[in-house]
Design a protein around this motif. Structure first.
Motif, PDB file in Angstrom:
ATOM      1  N   HIS A 182       0.822  -1.210   0.000  1.00 38.69           N
ATOM      2  CA  HIS A 182       0.000   0.000   0.000  1.00 38.69           C
ATOM      3  C   HIS A 182       0.858   1.263   0.000  1.00 38.69           C
ATOM      4  CE1 HIS A 182      -3.524  -2.411   0.283  1.00 38.69           C
ATOM      5  NE2 HIS A 182      -3.267  -2.864   1.492  1.00 38.69           N
ATOM      6  N   ARG A 184      -0.936   4.695  -1.129  1.00 34.04           N
ATOM      7  CA  ARG A 184      -1.934   5.228  -0.213  1.00 34.04           C
ATOM      8  C   ARG A 184      -1.278   5.723   1.072  1.00 34.04           C
ATOM      9  NH1 ARG A 184      -4.589   1.144   1.660  1.00 34.04           N
ATOM     10  NH2 ARG A 184      -6.537   1.141   0.515  1.00 34.04           N
ATOM     11  N   ILE A 185      -0.319   4.960   1.547  1.00 36.11           N
ATOM     12  CA  ILE A 185       0.361   5.349   2.788  1.00 36.11           C
ATOM     13  C   ILE A 185       1.093   6.674   2.612  1.00 36.11           C
ATOM     14  CG2 ILE A 185       2.287   4.692   4.296  1.00 36.11           C
ATOM     15  CD1 ILE A 185       1.210   1.747   3.960  1.00 36.11           C
ATOM     16  N   ALA A 221       0.328   9.009   0.481  1.00 34.79           N
ATOM     17  CA  ALA A 221      -0.670  10.073   0.340  1.00 34.79           C
ATOM     18  C   ALA A 221      -1.170  10.519   1.703  1.00 34.79           C
ATOM     19  CB  ALA A 221      -1.835   9.597  -0.533  1.00 34.79           C
ATOM     20  N   ARG A 222      -1.443   9.577   2.592  1.00 29.63           N
ATOM     21  CA  ARG A 222      -1.971   9.937   3.903  1.00 29.63           C
ATOM     22  C   ARG A 222      -0.898  10.493   4.831  1.00 29.63           C
ATOM     23  NH1 ARG A 222      -6.966   7.845   5.273  1.00 29.63           N
ATOM     24  NH2 ARG A 222      -8.119   7.636   3.327  1.00 29.63           N
ATOM     25  N   VAL A 266       1.394  -0.057  11.254  1.00 28.28           N
ATOM     26  CA  VAL A 266       1.512   0.865  10.117  1.00 28.28           C
ATOM     27  C   VAL A 266       0.592   2.076  10.302  1.00 28.28           C
ATOM     28  CG1 VAL A 266       1.184   1.121   7.626  1.00 28.28           C
ATOM     29  CG2 VAL A 266       2.325  -0.915   8.534  1.00 28.28           C
ATOM     30  N   ALA A 267      -0.606   1.875  10.878  1.00 29.80           N
ATOM     31  CA  ALA A 267      -1.482   3.026  11.152  1.00 29.80           C
ATOM     32  C   ALA A 267      -0.767   4.013  12.073  1.00 29.80           C
ATOM     33  CB  ALA A 267      -2.798   2.560  11.774  1.00 29.80           C
ATOM     34  N   ARG A 278       2.865  11.885   9.929  1.00 26.22           N
ATOM     35  CA  ARG A 278       2.132  13.150   9.791  1.00 26.22           C
ATOM     36  C   ARG A 278       2.615  14.154  10.842  1.00 26.22           C
ATOM     37  NH1 ARG A 278      -2.310  13.671   6.827  1.00 26.22           N
ATOM     38  NH2 ARG A 278      -3.189  15.232   8.221  1.00 26.22           N
ATOM     39  N   ARG A 314       6.052  15.449   9.992  1.00 26.19           N
ATOM     40  CA  ARG A 314       6.024  16.395   8.880  1.00 26.19           C
ATOM     41  C   ARG A 314       5.357  17.711   9.211  1.00 26.19           C
ATOM     42  NH1 ARG A 314       7.724  14.643   4.413  1.00 26.19           N
ATOM     43  NH2 ARG A 314       7.738  12.416   3.935  1.00 26.19           N
ATOM     44  N   GLU A 358      -8.292   6.484   9.904  1.00 25.13           N
ATOM     45  CA  GLU A 358      -6.928   6.496  10.434  1.00 25.13           C
ATOM     46  C   GLU A 358      -6.433   5.109  10.826  1.00 25.13           C
ATOM     47  OE1 GLU A 358      -6.611   9.555  13.427  1.00 25.13           O
ATOM     48  OE2 GLU A 358      -7.705  10.989  12.202  1.00 25.13           O
ATOM     49  N   CYS A 359      -7.215   4.407  11.647  1.00 26.43           N
ATOM     50  CA  CYS A 359      -6.690   3.155  12.210  1.00 26.43           C
ATOM     51  C   CYS A 359      -6.538   2.063  11.153  1.00 26.43           C
ATOM     52  CB  CYS A 359      -7.585   2.653  13.327  1.00 26.43           C
ATOM     53  SG  CYS A 359      -7.906   3.862  14.628  1.00 26.43           S
ATOM     54  N   ILE A 375      -5.825   2.520   7.869  1.00 25.06           N
ATOM     55  CA  ILE A 375      -5.163   3.063   6.689  1.00 25.06           C
ATOM     56  C   ILE A 375      -4.238   2.045   6.025  1.00 25.06           C
ATOM     57  CG2 ILE A 375      -3.394   4.080   8.208  1.00 25.06           C
ATOM     58  CD1 ILE A 375      -4.612   5.490   4.889  1.00 25.06           C
ATOM     59  N   ALA A 376      -3.764   1.059   6.782  1.00 26.32           N
ATOM     60  CA  ALA A 376      -2.851   0.060   6.221  1.00 26.32           C
ATOM     61  C   ALA A 376      -3.591  -1.027   5.449  1.00 26.32           C
ATOM     62  CB  ALA A 376      -2.025  -0.574   7.341  1.00 26.32           C
ATOM     63  N   PRO A 379       0.509  18.035   7.395  1.00 24.86           N
ATOM     64  CA  PRO A 379       0.513  17.762   5.957  1.00 24.86           C
ATOM     65  C   PRO A 379      -0.914  17.524   5.483  1.00 24.86           C
ATOM     66  CG  PRO A 379       1.380  15.880   7.194  1.00 24.86           C
ATOM     67  CD  PRO A 379       1.203  16.996   8.171  1.00 24.86           C
ATOM     68  N   GLY A 419      -4.095  15.775   3.941  1.00 25.26           N
ATOM     69  CA  GLY A 419      -4.530  14.388   4.047  1.00 25.26           C
ATOM     70  C   GLY A 419      -5.673  14.163   3.093  1.00 25.26           C
TER      71      GLY A 419
END
Lengths: 430, 430
Positions: free
Chosen positions: A26, A29-30, A32-33, A308-309, A316, A319, B142-143, B145-146, B325, B327
């Motif tokens: 992923h 997507r990762i 991007a988020r 990963v979440a 985030r 950053r 959020e949780c 997202i992976a 950043p 989202g």
């Protein structure tokens, strides 16, 4: 192009491999988020010899933990090695260097979480430390902030839930069900840590810290395992309208109760239908009422899903320009811990007794003298010796119950107390 | 001292009152987490005459929505008035003025959410818009997202779940159960919006946007209500090992399926034990596997619990120095919607037929000609006319099923098709 957030992955076992797989699968997507890519720069492994097909080209394998932490390109340390040490020292070293840390480590959190969360509330992430893939840490920390949480009940150990499910469904003994769990890969060769309730106790400490906003430790938890649960008790429990689960229980009134033990749960309670290796956490808040979160409590990809979440959230934050407001996790006043002798519960009790008139009266008398009142009773197996005499009590203080049991065990007509388990019902039993 | 985050509360009905109660009850904890106090400065009401004991001293009641939005001390607008307009215009106006907006409004989100989330991904919060107090929006966003999410199944309407539960448990007809729900305050005097599946369709649009990261609208949802579910069907469903639930279903393969309809759910599925007005959302991700979130889907305090959690998050963001950043919520490519005729499901079918030999062969022949294969069959009530002939099919394309049903309805021996419902099982049925 945005500079990637540099990651050091400490550990490339079951969970670490899952993390690498998800990051690859992923990737877009990762990124991007997370506001830009994550780049795994260092992977701490025990041996450089093994072939590891999931390691990305960007990553350098190392057996030197200091090199991984000292890399100035590493912003985020992901600890998935497990166990107490060196994990705890590495987590501390990373936090002291100003890095963000994602960890799946229940041992470190249960032992040092109080201190670490007090010092680094914004840079330590641990969704994966309890109930694997189930989002429970962030819901407790953020989604339920408008609630005073009164009670948390968790089925947070898959091994014991599998064993109890098989005992209940197939009538197996504890030993048979455990052997089956070992054969299926759901239990370790040495199952003590799971079966004795220690794994669940670690997770309970973490849940309680978030639910009650105070630091707790393993010493605060009263722990009983499932080794003494007998198929006979599962059958009686069913007759009374219950099933048996290893529960991690956190309650508060004036004091906090933390306990892990096999418990009778009403068959119509949402936790009763949580079967096999599945985990679930049941929460009661003063505004939201009862909630339950249900899913996979372990495994490579489910656990990595939570890791990963957290990595995305950390990235985030890394950053972000500027600062978020502080978010203290703990209140100033830590509530007192209630000792087991002062805990009030309903109890399930199975005595083996001589089958003759008057026995019930003797036992009932002893209960009455110690202010333990009986809700229901079953007597089975007339004619054979000894016979089972089974009780469910109304809520009773444990110290009172112990006194009554001492007296009952002294009766000539009583062979032994074959089973004693708590009954966990609604909030009204508080 | 930190300047408070100024709040305009639009609406002081059931949810708004709950919000004010929670803000008062948990003032300190909320301020600690939000990085400083929240101050309700304006409350938009329909009438200034009513006595409102929960209104804090800081707040000025107004019937003038512009005054509420124009107050420069208002950083955060909380919309809990419900309904399509003027809520949507006020939400837009607040966002255009640069304010953060928390809303519980499923109508506005289902109709305009695609556009609003594209434009304001960081300033629009809507945890309370689906399933009341259950944390589901933040877990999805959020949780998880992976994960690539494959399927979302929701019991997101308490009224219909109460009605179906009472029909199943007490053998009531739809009309009887609905009257009972109305008497208990679980159904409106005009229950159409709930009973016909429209409420659930709104919530499904919101869930699908987050799960599949693309904008959807109400027109994309195939909707059937529960008005035609008969107690007889609940009894047959039980014989086949199912229960009946109004499900909001979002699936994706090459195309996305969005549908709301009564469905047969296996009795051992976690959703089957969700009873009464309780809500639950079941999610399947490629990493985490199946997850379920369970709790109160409506009510003043449960819904306000989600609203206040969003308010705390918004306040933290308002107080943050600098920027997070971006989202983005949506991907660039919106997947196509699968029309109902192309959807593949198992079906439960109840025909009323003449009780004579050969009828089954005729019906089975029609199914076979249209590639609909039968998994199981029950025939009951021999001797009376007409008799029920009940089938559960293997997965079949709806267009094929329709052709078979047209042919079967033309048979002399068939009175009518008394019931046709989808069966929702595991992912393997995709």
């Amino acid at each position: 192009m945005t500079r990637p957030v540099g990651v050091a992955l400490l550990g490339a076992g079951t969970v670490g491999t899952g993390v690498l797989r998800i990051l690859e699968r992923h990737r877009e997507r990762i990124a991007a988020r997370a506001g830009g890519p994550l780049e795994v720069r260092r992977i701490l492994v025990r041996s450089l010899d093994r072939h590891r097909p999931e390691v990305p080209a960007s990553a350098r394998l190392t057996t030197d933990s200091q090199a991984a932490l000292d890399d100035p390109g590493v912003d985020l340390v992901v600890e998935v090695m497990g166990g107490e040490e060196p994990a705890q020292s590495l987590i501390r070293a990373a936090l002291e260097r100003g890095k963000h840390v994602v960890t799946a480590n229940k041992s470190v959190l249960a032992r040092a979480g109080g201190e670490l969360l007090e010092r680094y509330p914004q840079r330590l992430y641990f969704e994966a430390s309890v109930a694997g893939g189930i989002p429970i840490i962030k819901p407790l920390q953020e989604c339920l902030i408008a609630n005073r949480l009164e009670r948390v009940l968790g089925i947070v150990n898959g091994t014991t839930n599998y064993v109890l499910t098989r005992m209940d469904r197939a009538g197996l003994t504890f030993e048979q069900a455990l052997a089956e769990a070992q054969a299926a890969g759901y239990a370790e060769a040495d199952p003590t840590y799971d079966v004795d309730g220690l794994d669940a106790a670690h997770k309970l400490v973490i849940l309680a810290m978030l639910a009650f906003e105070a630091p707790f430790g393993l010493d605060d938890v009263h722990v009983e395992g499932i080794g003494r649960v007998h198929p006979t008790d599962l059958a009686y429990a069913r007759e009374f309208g219950y099933t048996v689960k290893l529960l991690a229980v956190a309650r508060r009134h004036d004091a906090v109760e933390l306990r892990v033990h096999p418990a009778l749960v009403p068959r119509d309670h949402p936790l009763a239908s949580v079967e096999g290796v599945t985990n679930a956490v049941f929460v009661e808040g003063d505004a939201v009422g009862p909630l339950m979160f249900y899913g996979a409590g372990a495994g490579s990809l489910p656990t990595a899903s939570s890791v990963v979440a957290d990595m995305v959230e950390a990235a985030r934050r890394i950053r972000a320009t500027g600062q978020e407001p502080n978010g203290r996790i703990f209140r100033d006043d830590r509530p007192p811990i209630r000792p087991p002798s002062e805990m009030v519960s309903r109890f399930y009790l199975r005595f083996r007794v001589v089958d003759r008139p008057g026995v019930l009266a003797e036992i009932a008398g002893a209960f009455g003298r110690h202010r333990v009142s009986i809700e229901s009773m079953i007597q089975k197996g007339r004619g054979s010796e000894p016979v089972d005499l089974v009780f469910v009590t109304h809520p009773a203080r444990e110290a009172d119950l112990r006194l009554a049991l001492d007296q009952i065990r002294g009766l000539d007509s009583v062979h032994d107390l074959a089973s004693c388990m708590r009954v966990e019902r609604g909030q009204e039993d508080a």
